[in-house]
Design an enzyme around this catalytic site. Structure first.
Site, PDB file in Angstrom:
ATOM      1  N   GLY A 154       0.632  -1.272   0.082  1.00 30.29           N
ATOM      2  CA  GLY A 154      -0.209  -0.054   0.081  1.00 30.29           C
ATOM      3  C   GLY A 154       0.837   1.069   0.033  1.00 30.29           C
ATOM      4  O   GLY A 154       0.392   2.042  -0.621  1.00 30.29           O
ATOM      5  N   ARG A 184       7.100   1.918   1.023  1.00 35.15           N
ATOM      6  CA  ARG A 184       7.523   0.501   1.174  1.00 35.15           C
ATOM      7  C   ARG A 184       7.901  -0.276  -0.141  1.00 35.15           C
ATOM      8  O   ARG A 184       8.737  -1.204  -0.212  1.00 35.15           O
ATOM      9  CB  ARG A 184       6.400  -0.354   1.765  1.00 35.15           C
ATOM     10  N   ARG A 213       1.842  11.408  -8.568  1.00 35.77           N
ATOM     11  CA  ARG A 213       1.583  11.682  -7.156  1.00 35.77           C
ATOM     12  C   ARG A 213       2.453  11.108  -6.007  1.00 35.77           C
ATOM     13  O   ARG A 213       1.800  10.570  -4.954  1.00 35.77           O
ATOM     14  CB  ARG A 213       0.131  11.045  -7.133  1.00 35.77           C
ATOM     15  N   ARG A 257      -0.771  -8.499  -4.121  1.00 30.81           N
ATOM     16  CA  ARG A 257      -0.625  -7.232  -2.872  1.00 30.81           C
ATOM     17  C   ARG A 257      -0.005  -7.925  -1.828  1.00 30.81           C
ATOM     18  O   ARG A 257      -0.093  -9.259  -1.314  1.00 30.81           O
ATOM     19  CB  ARG A 257      -2.110  -7.154  -2.417  1.00 30.81           C
ATOM     20  N   SER A 292      -0.405  -5.533   5.404  1.00 33.46           N
ATOM     21  CA  SER A 292      -0.373  -5.960   6.770  1.00 33.46           C
ATOM     22  C   SER A 292      -2.003  -6.322   6.775  1.00 33.46           C
ATOM     23  O   SER A 292      -2.807  -5.554   5.994  1.00 33.46           O
ATOM     24  CB  SER A 292       0.035  -4.789   7.572  1.00 33.46           C
ATOM     25  N   ASP A 302      -1.511  -6.678  13.692  1.00 32.64           N
ATOM     26  CA  ASP A 302      -2.010  -6.111  14.892  1.00 32.64           C
ATOM     27  C   ASP A 302      -3.245  -7.213  15.221  1.00 32.64           C
ATOM     28  O   ASP A 302      -3.642  -7.858  14.259  1.00 32.64           O
ATOM     29  CB  ASP A 302      -2.658  -4.799  14.929  1.00 32.64           C
ATOM     30  N   ARG A 314       7.710  -5.198  12.936  1.00 30.73           N
ATOM     31  CA  ARG A 314       7.069  -4.940  11.516  1.00 30.73           C
ATOM     32  C   ARG A 314       8.058  -5.281  10.399  1.00 30.73           C
ATOM     33  O   ARG A 314       7.789  -5.724   9.323  1.00 30.73           O
ATOM     34  CB  ARG A 314       6.215  -3.824  11.419  1.00 30.73           C
TER      35      ARG A 314
END
Length: 234
Positions: A21, A25, A44, A88, A91, A205, A218
């Protein structure tokens, strides 16, 4: 040939694109996992890169958050750039007691509260499912590497801050593994264009217990998920 949201030329993307996302990353993946990397789009600040992993040409690009954002980028990649596979990587929040923080979850299917896939099938339910070949490759690779994974139905939410927290218990009762925000949209776009898609997630989480991973955790668990995904597409 640029699109409204991607400035890359035809041929700049590999046939397989990994999509976190966060665009930063995507840069992290390109910097730490790929070789001979070229930045192919930055419209963008949604960065996209193409490089190689153990000699295999692979691209990575951010998707943004939510079904609308990933649907835009997946549509343009599939339709205009000849991309065949989008995986994809991201998390999720676990909703079951038998799934722990830092576990890897693979979305075989994606339920959703979004209406996006009903719009594709004349207001009928559409089963948003992953490509079996991509799914099998990741599961087989996990077995080979000795990594435990959870495979099953996930839930793609339109809202991060949900006004209906009671939904989580219903999800658990129906066997849903975890909650995220993009998979059902990606699977719908892939089906529309006759392409392939998969979702591989790290549990960041736990919605029931409130447990969360630290920033260092993470990063380390993300690396485990990345290595598994990259090895599966060699």
């Amino acid at each position: 040939m640029a699109t409204p949201h991607i400035e890359a030329a035809v041929g700049d993307f590999a046939e397989t694109v990994l999509m976190p996302g966060d665009p930063l990353r995507a840069k992290f993946i390109a910097d730490n996992f790929l070789e001979d990397v070229k930045c192919v789009t930055r419209v963008r600040n949604m960065f996209g890169f193409t490089g190689t992993y153990k000699g295999k040409r692979i691209s990575v690009m951010g998707s943004g958050m939510g079904i609308p954002s990933i649907s835009i980028y997946a549509t343009e990649l599939y339709k205009e750039y000849g991309v065949e596979n989008i995986i994809r990587i991201g998390s999720c929040g676990a909703v079951r007691d038998d799934i722990n923080v830092r576990d890897i979850v693979i979305g075989m299917a994606a339920s959703t509260d979004s209406n996006v896939n009903r719009n594709r099938l004349d207001n009928c339910d559409f089963a948003a499912t992953a490509d079996f070949g991509l799914l099998k490759n990741v599961v087989d690779t996990a077995d080979k590497l000795g990594k435990d994974v959870h495979v099953g139905n996930i839930f793609t939410a339109d809202l991060f801050y949900t006004p209906k927290p009671e939904m989580f218990a219903k999800m658990e009762s129906l066997g849903i593994l975890a909650v995220e925000m993009e998979a059902a949209g990606l699977y719908g776009v892939a089906a529309e264009y006759g392409k392939k898609a998969l979702t591989v997630l790290t549990v960041s989480d736990h919605i029931k217990t409130g447990e969360e991973t630290t920033a260092d955790e993470r990063e380390n668990t993300f690396k485990d998920m990345m290595e598994l995904t990259l090895e599966s597409i060699l």
